[in-house]
Design a protein around this motif. Structure first.
Motif, PDB file in Angstrom:
ATOM      1  N   ASP A  26       4.671 -16.607   0.840  1.00 36.48           N
ATOM      2  CA  ASP A  26       4.049 -17.927   0.892  1.00 36.48           C
ATOM      3  C   ASP A  26       3.493 -18.150   2.294  1.00 36.48           C
ATOM      4  O   ASP A  26       4.214 -17.972   3.281  1.00 36.48           O
ATOM      5  N   VAL A  27       2.229 -18.522   2.368  1.00 30.64           N
ATOM      6  CA  VAL A  27       1.625 -18.933   3.631  1.00 30.64           C
ATOM      7  C   VAL A  27       1.616 -20.460   3.638  1.00 30.64           C
ATOM      8  O   VAL A  27       1.119 -21.089   2.700  1.00 30.64           O
ATOM      9  N   TYR A  28       2.177 -21.050   4.649  1.00 32.06           N
ATOM     10  CA  TYR A  28       2.316 -22.497   4.691  1.00 32.06           C
ATOM     11  C   TYR A  28       2.052 -22.991   6.109  1.00 32.06           C
ATOM     12  O   TYR A  28       1.960 -22.210   7.065  1.00 32.06           O
ATOM     13  N   GLY A  29       1.936 -24.282   6.252  1.00 33.38           N
ATOM     14  CA  GLY A  29       1.723 -24.814   7.589  1.00 33.38           C
ATOM     15  C   GLY A  29       1.625 -26.322   7.605  1.00 33.38           C
ATOM     16  O   GLY A  29       1.680 -26.992   6.561  1.00 33.38           O
ATOM     17  N   SER A 276      -0.272 -34.221   0.233  1.00 31.93           N
ATOM     18  CA  SER A 276      -0.217 -33.335   1.399  1.00 31.93           C
ATOM     19  C   SER A 276      -0.752 -33.972   2.681  1.00 31.93           C
ATOM     20  O   SER A 276      -0.651 -33.355   3.749  1.00 31.93           O
ATOM     21  N   THR A 277      -1.287 -35.180   2.599  1.00 29.79           N
ATOM     22  CA  THR A 277      -1.962 -35.776   3.755  1.00 29.79           C
ATOM     23  C   THR A 277      -1.506 -37.209   3.978  1.00 29.79           C
ATOM     24  O   THR A 277      -1.410 -37.989   3.029  1.00 29.79           O
ATOM     25  N   LYS A 278      -1.227 -37.541   5.230  1.00 29.94           N
ATOM     26  CA  LYS A 278      -0.865 -38.917   5.546  1.00 29.94           C
ATOM     27  C   LYS A 278      -1.433 -39.330   6.901  1.00 29.94           C
ATOM     28  O   LYS A 278      -1.639 -38.505   7.797  1.00 29.94           O
ATOM     29  N   LEU A 279      -1.689 -40.621   7.023  1.00 34.32           N
ATOM     30  CA  LEU A 279      -1.980 -41.263   8.300  1.00 34.32           C
ATOM     31  C   LEU A 279      -0.682 -41.871   8.807  1.00 34.32           C
ATOM     32  O   LEU A 279       0.154 -42.320   8.008  1.00 34.32           O
ATOM     33  N   PHE A 280      -0.500 -41.900  10.127  1.00 33.80           N
ATOM     34  CA  PHE A 280       0.726 -42.495  10.653  1.00 33.80           C
ATOM     35  C   PHE A 280       0.463 -43.172  11.995  1.00 33.80           C
ATOM     36  O   PHE A 280      -0.514 -42.869  12.696  1.00 33.80           O
ATOM     37  N   ALA A 281       1.346 -44.090  12.323  1.00 40.22           N
ATOM     38  CA  ALA A 281       1.298 -44.766  13.610  1.00 40.22           C
ATOM     39  C   ALA A 281       2.732 -45.087  14.027  1.00 40.22           C
ATOM     40  O   ALA A 281       3.598 -45.303  13.171  1.00 40.22           O
ATOM     41  N   PHE A 282       2.994 -45.082  15.331  1.00 45.16           N
ATOM     42  CA  PHE A 282       4.332 -45.442  15.803  1.00 45.16           C
ATOM     43  C   PHE A 282       4.267 -45.973  17.226  1.00 45.16           C
ATOM     44  O   PHE A 282       3.309 -45.717  17.975  1.00 45.16           O
ATOM     45  N   TYR A 283       5.304 -46.701  17.576  1.00 41.24           N
ATOM     46  CA  TYR A 283       5.495 -47.173  18.953  1.00 41.24           C
ATOM     47  C   TYR A 283       6.917 -46.845  19.361  1.00 41.24           C
ATOM     48  O   TYR A 283       7.874 -47.179  18.654  1.00 41.24           O
ATOM     49  N   THR A 284       7.076 -46.163  20.482  1.00 37.79           N
ATOM     50  CA  THR A 284       8.382 -45.784  21.019  1.00 37.79           C
ATOM     51  C   THR A 284       8.548 -46.346  22.417  1.00 37.79           C
ATOM     52  O   THR A 284       7.627 -46.247  23.242  1.00 37.79           O
ATOM     53  N   THR A 285       9.708 -46.918  22.694  1.00 40.62           N
ATOM     54  CA  THR A 285      10.008 -47.385  24.042  1.00 40.62           C
ATOM     55  C   THR A 285      11.415 -46.938  24.432  1.00 40.62           C
ATOM     56  O   THR A 285      12.350 -47.025  23.619  1.00 40.62           O
ATOM     57  N   TYR A 297       5.266 -45.289  24.376  1.00 45.01           N
ATOM     58  CA  TYR A 297       4.264 -44.477  23.692  1.00 45.01           C
ATOM     59  C   TYR A 297       3.730 -45.248  22.476  1.00 45.01           C
ATOM     60  O   TYR A 297       4.506 -45.772  21.671  1.00 45.01           O
ATOM     61  N   LEU A 298       2.421 -45.286  22.338  1.00 44.61           N
ATOM     62  CA  LEU A 298       1.762 -45.880  21.181  1.00 44.61           C
ATOM     63  C   LEU A 298       0.810 -44.838  20.619  1.00 44.61           C
ATOM     64  O   LEU A 298      -0.036 -44.304  21.353  1.00 44.61           O
ATOM     65  N   SER A 299       0.927 -44.542  19.321  1.00 46.55           N
ATOM     66  CA  SER A 299       0.204 -43.388  18.781  1.00 46.55           C
ATOM     67  C   SER A 299      -0.279 -43.645  17.364  1.00 46.55           C
ATOM     68  O   SER A 299       0.367 -44.348  16.580  1.00 46.55           O
ATOM     69  N   VAL A 300      -1.442 -43.066  17.037  1.00 47.13           N
ATOM     70  CA  VAL A 300      -1.950 -43.012  15.659  1.00 47.13           C
ATOM     71  C   VAL A 300      -2.348 -41.566  15.394  1.00 47.13           C
ATOM     72  O   VAL A 300      -2.869 -40.880  16.280  1.00 47.13           O
ATOM     73  N   GLY A 301      -2.092 -41.082  14.167  1.00 42.82           N
ATOM     74  CA  GLY A 301      -2.371 -39.681  13.921  1.00 42.82           C
ATOM     75  C   GLY A 301      -2.580 -39.349  12.463  1.00 42.82           C
ATOM     76  O   GLY A 301      -2.505 -40.205  11.569  1.00 42.82           O
ATOM     77  N   LEU A 302      -2.824 -38.068  12.229  1.00 41.72           N
ATOM     78  CA  LEU A 302      -3.086 -37.525  10.908  1.00 41.72           C
ATOM     79  C   LEU A 302      -2.238 -36.267  10.727  1.00 41.72           C
ATOM     80  O   LEU A 302      -2.195 -35.409  11.610  1.00 41.72           O
ATOM     81  N   GLN A 303      -1.574 -36.167   9.579  1.00 43.90           N
ATOM     82  CA  GLN A 303      -0.772 -34.985   9.263  1.00 43.90           C
ATOM     83  C   GLN A 303      -1.225 -34.404   7.931  1.00 43.90           C
ATOM     84  O   GLN A 303      -1.389 -35.127   6.941  1.00 43.90           O
ATOM     85  N   TYR A 304      -1.478 -33.092   7.934  1.00 47.59           N
ATOM     86  CA  TYR A 304      -1.874 -32.373   6.706  1.00 47.59           C
ATOM     87  C   TYR A 304      -0.972 -31.170   6.526  1.00 47.59           C
ATOM     88  O   TYR A 304      -0.804 -30.348   7.428  1.00 47.59           O
ATOM     89  N   LYS A 305      -0.361 -31.061   5.348  1.00 43.69           N
ATOM     90  CA  LYS A 305       0.506 -29.937   5.027  1.00 43.69           C
ATOM     91  C   LYS A 305      -0.150 -29.032   3.998  1.00 43.69           C
ATOM     92  O   LYS A 305      -0.824 -29.514   3.087  1.00 43.69           O
ATOM     93  N   PHE A 306       0.043 -27.735   4.177  1.00 51.08           N
ATOM     94  CA  PHE A 306      -0.481 -26.791   3.187  1.00 51.08           C
ATOM     95  C   PHE A 306       0.508 -25.684   2.935  1.00 51.08           C
ATOM     96  O   PHE A 306       1.507 -25.555   3.636  1.00 51.08           O
TER      97      PHE A 306
END
Length: 306
Positions: A26-29, A276-285, A297-306
């Motif tokens: 299996d090739v994954y990532g 397999s795909t999500k948008l995310f945001a978080f704040y860490t102090t 830290y304040l962040s917005v991002g994209l995660q894709y799994k395959f």
């Protein structure tokens, strides 16, 4: 450009050749990238971060009806271009049968594995490793897990000395339930590190479903083998799913016996676009009482799994 094309061609040919030799490969990532505003005590700055993005190859090869070979070669991929393109993650080969499974190579310690999915911000700035010891991926290891009996399983990691002046170490854990909470409504574990990366550590973890809310609790005691310095820690986490949206929160304390107490709070939200795909945001102090600066830290991002 010619060099890049050559590397890609060789990699593709290698993967295809490997696949023909072993059908169960299996090739994954996972590609996980975010735009982040960071403040580590000396002023804020923006950055693009690759949050432990990875690619890997794993599979099995049946020896007979009672025995199979299992293997994995996983690499962290630095998508943002700031560091090494590839960095080794878990990489091992082993055997699996009625006796359980035995793995040799580089692998997460049993204590690290014992957290399950209770750390809701793993690989991000809210990861528990930023305040606690014990999140170790170790080279030169032999790992053993028993078969599951009524939901219970035992695991052991032996870390070889590797050199004449080296020190061996052990990581032991007992697990109950399903860490994904799909086959059981509760997951629990107790784990102990003995002289792993210079620390003796005890960790207890429990996570479960209460109505539509998933709650988690982790307790930890760690002691520096050389200095005797101790720390007691507690972490609580919670998440709540509403349709395609998941709300998440986490609070962690590191109470050092010398009187210093550090803490961190993270709040976040995930929005699933597909399975397999999500948008995310978080704040860490982080509120740091030691010599370290407070961090935000304040962040917005994209995660894709395959």
């Amino acid at each position: 450009m010619k060099l890049v094309k050559s590397i890609l061609s060789v990699t593709a040919c290698s993967v295809l050749s490997f696949s023909t030799l072993a059908a169960d490969v299996d090739v994954y990532g996972r590609a996980d990238v975010s735009l982040q505003l960071s403040d580590e005590g000396e002023g804020s700055f923006t950055e693009v971060k690759s949050n432990a993005s990875r690619i890997g190859f794993k599979g099995t090869h049946k020896v007979n009806d009672d025995l199979e070979v299992i293997y994995k070669a996983e690499f962290e991929v630095d998508i943002d271009g700031d560091g090494d393109v590839f960095k080794a993650r878990n990489q091992y080969v082993g055997l699996k049968g009625v006796f359980g499974e035995v793995l040799l190579g580089k692998n997460d310690s049993m204590l690290k594995q014992s957290q399950g999915k209770t750390d809701l911000f793993s690989d991000l700035n809210g990861d528990i490793k930023n305040l606690w010891k014990g999140e170790n991926r170790l080279s030169d290891t032999v790992s053993y897990k028993t078969p599951k009996f009524n939901g219970f399983q035992l695991g052991l990691t032996y870390v070889a000395e590797d050199e004449v002046e080296g020190e061996d170490a052990l990581s032991i854990a007992a697990f109950y339930g399903d860490k994904s909470l799909k086959k059981s409504d509760i997951y629990a574990s107790v784990a102990i590190d003995s002289e792993v990366k210079g620390y003796d550590t005890v960790r207890a973890t429990v996570q479960g479903k209460v109505s539509d809310i998933v709650l988690g609790l982790m307790l930890q005691n760690q002691e520096n083998v050389e200095t005797g310095a101790e720390m007691d820690g507690i972490m609580v986490s919670a998440k709540y799913k509403i349709g395609a949206t998941t709300l998440k929160g986490q609070y962690q304390i590191a109470d050092h016996k010398d009187g210093e107490k550090n803490s961190g709070i993270t709040a976040g939200v995930d929005y699933k676009l597909t399975s397999s795909t999500k948008l995310f945001a978080f704040y860490t102090t982080y509120d740091m009482k030691t010599e370290n600066n407070d961090e935000d830290y304040l962040s917005v991002g994209l995660q894709y799994k395959f």
